[in-house]
Design an enzyme around this catalytic site. Structure first.
Site, PDB file in Angstrom:
ATOM      1  N   HIS A   1      38.921 -68.306 -29.876  1.00 34.23           N
ATOM      2  CA  HIS A   1      40.085 -68.758 -29.115  1.00 34.23           C
ATOM      3  C   HIS A   1      39.769 -69.999 -28.288  1.00 34.23           C
ATOM      4  O   HIS A   1      40.659 -70.601 -27.689  1.00 34.23           O
ATOM      5  CB  HIS A   1      40.555 -67.606 -28.207  1.00 34.23           C
ATOM      6  CG  HIS A   1      41.888 -67.807 -27.580  1.00 34.23           C
ATOM      7  ND1 HIS A   1      42.065 -67.999 -26.228  1.00 34.23           N
ATOM      8  CD2 HIS A   1      43.129 -67.834 -28.125  1.00 34.23           C
ATOM      9  CE1 HIS A   1      43.344 -68.130 -25.954  1.00 34.23           C
ATOM     10  NE2 HIS A   1      44.015 -68.043 -27.083  1.00 34.23           N
TER      11      HIS A   1
ATOM     12  N   ARG B   1      51.451 -66.067 -14.617  1.00 35.27           N
ATOM     13  CA  ARG B   1      52.775 -66.245 -15.215  1.00 35.27           C
ATOM     14  C   ARG B   1      53.333 -64.960 -15.801  1.00 35.27           C
ATOM     15  O   ARG B   1      54.500 -64.641 -15.632  1.00 35.27           O
ATOM     16  CB  ARG B   1      52.707 -67.304 -16.316  1.00 35.27           C
ATOM     17  CG  ARG B   1      54.076 -67.662 -16.894  1.00 35.27           C
ATOM     18  CD  ARG B   1      53.959 -68.330 -18.251  1.00 35.27           C
ATOM     19  NE  ARG B   1      53.628 -67.399 -19.311  1.00 35.27           N
ATOM     20  CZ  ARG B   1      52.747 -67.634 -20.285  1.00 35.27           C
ATOM     21  NH1 ARG B   1      52.095 -68.768 -20.318  1.00 35.27           N
ATOM     22  NH2 ARG B   1      52.510 -66.730 -21.212  1.00 35.27           N
TER      23      ARG B   1
END
Length: 733
Positions: free
Chosen positions: A447, A576
């Site tokens: 990733h 978030r």
């Protein structure tokens, strides 16, 4: 958002708290995030088509949640897995709470659409159900249906002679209960709507009198079904939409990942039915047959009087009405690069630079690779690719480099969810061009966002690196806030080389100089930094942690932050999405505040800042950017990077500009209630003052970044045009 340290003597013993009292449920927290997204669809400050876009995003998010997370819990229940969540719930308990909340969200989606429809209609954009604007529009639609839709539809009788047809994932269809006119015999027919047909049909401008009239494809099929079934009377009908289990699990014996993923993508399309949306007035007999044939006993079934597949509204958002959208924004190209006649390598070689997307152009990342492909001094390029999109200038640059004789290595992640098929395609094209394609680890996803270019210069080989917090994706870079860090630091170059060797050859890196990587030592590095802040607090020195991420779910990191809070460390987190940490719990997390920012752009960058014995912000602070969220998968099952920021200008930009602006935002921010798990919009306090005692208005971090250029990209222009310095104000945190 201020929090005051509490006396340990007066606080309850945190060790006596239950799991539910210490943590929020991961899935419910994610649904809370999607509720914040949905709230933007009702935000009167936004243009109408942007509100519709948020509604569409909410629907798309809920679809993915259903296909992955809900499907996973259904699988746990089906197989009898007894593992509990971080807050101590079984899979069955989670399913009960989740489905109740999902029904509430889906109901609010329909309410939001009902509220938006008349507002859009007043602006000449109509989203029609069974009603039409005029006879002229109806005639046009009937002709369109006959000429363009009937030829691609295939009605299928459902009886012993005709097996029940396969309905693909995200498929939309209609069932009809028919009676033959000549003899009164009964028949049930299914019509599956091909994915190639438009989700909404837009009526011709002339037929719609110059207005934009959209009709959902399933409504059109139901409306003109009599043309499909001459000689029959339609006794009942209904439209449906189906979602299947779309997760892909890797088998331990998958010796050939490419072959495995080619077959796994096909299996995904045929996964177990997880959810189905039905018209509220769906014909009862047809519905019973549908439930029986699809095996919906364990599926999540929703009935609605509104629209199926809210995510499809993205088609309407594409209407060419700039007056109903955000004012277009053109990202800046870094002036420091332009000062060097566009030579990215000269600019980076002079001094580190960080690019803040989408406010600064992703083109500089593309130019980094494009120039490397054409530069005769470049020897090799190594690139990690997680998501690259369907039209990728990054892929094109790597292909050009290989064709120009460079040694090019691309790490292509096949396990990038929902991008597996596209990544297989890119891998094939790269290999044909002569790029050495590596698929990384079987058990771990790669990733990390990293590029590495080795260049032959007068003093020998020099390595240039790009470390990112986001993907090399030309679309998401326009709407995701991310950081791209360019450096020619020799130590980071050596660490990057070790990281690539780890991915391509499983050579575990030894003696990393600056870079921390998961799953090897990234968690340990964060823990060390947190522990240092605890030591500062215990010594009576300033102790502060600021962090920004998409999600925090990993129990070890959460517990370490709880320890820091109990020691008196002041912690502010900008999260978030998912947050399993409970802020403000007496005796546990009194000194932790959690906020979430939802706005025009999707907050995606990951940043950690540690006071290092000084109040934040400070030049002495330890600042890191990362590709990883504080999640179990990122820290334990993915290859990720944590990159220290040492260059003074870049350090100031990340800490004093990017991170501080996120903390100061009041217009797009929500505060997490540690008791209920719910979020409330930040209200601008009339008593809020700056350090000089003056009142301050609301602050929008996205508007600030759109109007104020970043520090490290300005170069010599900073001397003529200073960037306004952000300062902490009384009561802001």
């Amino acid at each position: 958002m201020s929090t005051a340290p509490t006396s340990p003597d007066a606080a309850p013993d945190p060790s006596l708290l239950t799991a539910e009292e210490r943590y929020f449920n991961r899935e419910l927290s994610w649904l809370e995030f999607n509720e914040r997204v949905l709230a933007e669809a009702t935000n009167p400050a936004y243009p109408l088509l942007e509100r519709l876009r948020f509604l569409s995003i909410c629907g798309s998010n809920l679809d993915e949640f259903t296909m992955i997370r809900l499907a996973g819990l259904v699988g746990q229940v089906r197989t009898g897995i007894s593992e509990t969540s971080i807050d101590g719930r079984t899979a069955s308990q989670q399913l009960a709470a989740i489905t109740e909340k999902m029904r509430a969200i889906e109901g609010r989606q329909q309410v939001a659409l009902r509220e938006l429809r008349p507002l859009l209609a007043a602006q000449g954009i109509h989203i029609r159900g069974g009603d039409l604007a005029s006879d002229k529009a109806e005639q046009w639609l009937e002709r369109y249906f006959i000429e363009h839709i009937i030829p691609v539809l295939t009605p299928q009788a459902i009886d012993p002679a005709h097996p029940f047809p396969f309905v693909s994932n995200l498929g939309i269809g209609a069932l009809f209960n028919l009676e033959r006119t000549i003899d009164g015999s009964q028949l049930i027919e299914m019509v599956l709507i091909p994915a190639a047909l438009p989700r909404f049909v837009r009526v011709d401008d002339e037929a719609a009198d110059g207005e934009a009239v959209y009709v959902a494809i399933e409504r059109l099929v139901l409306r003109f079904a009599h043309l499909l079934f001459p000689g029959f009377t339609i006794k009942g009908q209904g439209a449906f939409r189906l979602l299947r289990d779309s997760d892909i699990e890797i088998e331990e014996e998958a010796e050939d990942l490419v072959r495995y993923y080619r077959s796994a993508i096909q299996r995904r399309r045929r996964g177990q039915v997880i959810a189905i949306e039905l018209d509220e007035n769906f014909d009862r007999e047809a519905e019973e047959m549908l439930r029986d044939k699809l095996g919906l006993k364990q599926a999540f079934v929703t009935k609605t009087l509104g629209m199926l597949g809210i995510s499809g509204l993205s088609n309407v958002v594409g209407e060419d009405r700039p007056d109903l959208k955000f004012t277009p924004y053109s990202p800046r190209y870094p002036e420091r690069v332009m000062e060097h006649d566009g030579d990215v390598f000269t600019a980076i070689g002079e001094k580190d630079i960080i690019i803040h997307h989408p406010y600064e152009s992703f083109e500089v990342v593309v130019d980094f690779l494009r120039q490397a492909a054409r530069d005769p001094k470049v020897i090799s390029i190594k690139q990690a690719l997680y998501r690259a999109g369907q039209q990728s200038p990054v892929i094109n640059a790597l292909i050009e480099a290989a064709e120009n004789g460079k040694s090019v290595t691309a790490v292509v992640e096949l396990k990038a969810r929902f991008d597996e098929e596209q990544n297989l395609k890119w891998a094939n094209e790269l290999e044909r061009a002569g790029v050495q394609v590596i698929y990384g680890f079987v058990d771990w996803k790669t990733h990390a966002k990293i590029s590495m270019v080795v260049r032959a210069e007068d003093n020998g080989y020099r390595t240039y690196c790009h470390f990112g917090t986001g993907n090399y994706h030309p679309i998401t870079t326009k709407i995701y806030t991310d950081l791209s860090y360019f450096t020619a630091d020799p130590a980071l170059g050596r660490d990057a080389a070790k990281l690539f060797n780890f991915i391509t050859g499983y050579v575990e890196p030894q003696a990393m100089e600056k870079l921390a990587i998961s799953p090897l030592n990234l968690r340990e590095k964060l823990n060390q930094c947190i522990d240092r802040e605890i030591e500062f607090a215990q010594a009576g020195k300033p102790a502060t942690i600021w962090a920004k991420m998409n999600s925090i779910t990993e129990q070890g990191i959460i517990d370490r932050l709880y320890e820091a809070s109990q020691a008196g460390v002041q912690i502010v987190l900008v999260v978030r999405g998912i947050c399993c940490l409970r802020p403000g719990v007496p005796g546990l997390s009194d000194n932790i505040t959690v906020k979430s920012i939802i706005g025009r752009f999707l907050e995606h960058s990951r940043i950690w800042a540690f006071g290092n014995g000084e109040p934040l912000p400070s030049n002495k602070a330890l600042v890191y950017i990362s590709s990883a969220d504080a999640m179990d998968r990122n820290l334990n099952r993915r290859v990720e990077t944590l990159v220290p920021i040492a260059n003074p200008t870049v350090h100031d930009q990340v800490l004093d500009q990017v991170l501080l602006a996120n903390l100061l935002d009041t217009e797009q921010s929500w505060l997490l209630d540690g008791e209920t798990g719910e979020y409330e919009r930040v209200q601008i306090d009339a008593d809020t003052e700056d350090t000089d005692g003056n009142g301050v208005p609301g602050f929008n971090c996205h508007a600030y970044f759109m109007t104020n250029p970043s520090l490290s990209g300005r170069g010599g222009a900073l001397k003529e045009s200073l960037v306004p310095k952000l300062t902490l104000r009384k009561g802001a945190l």
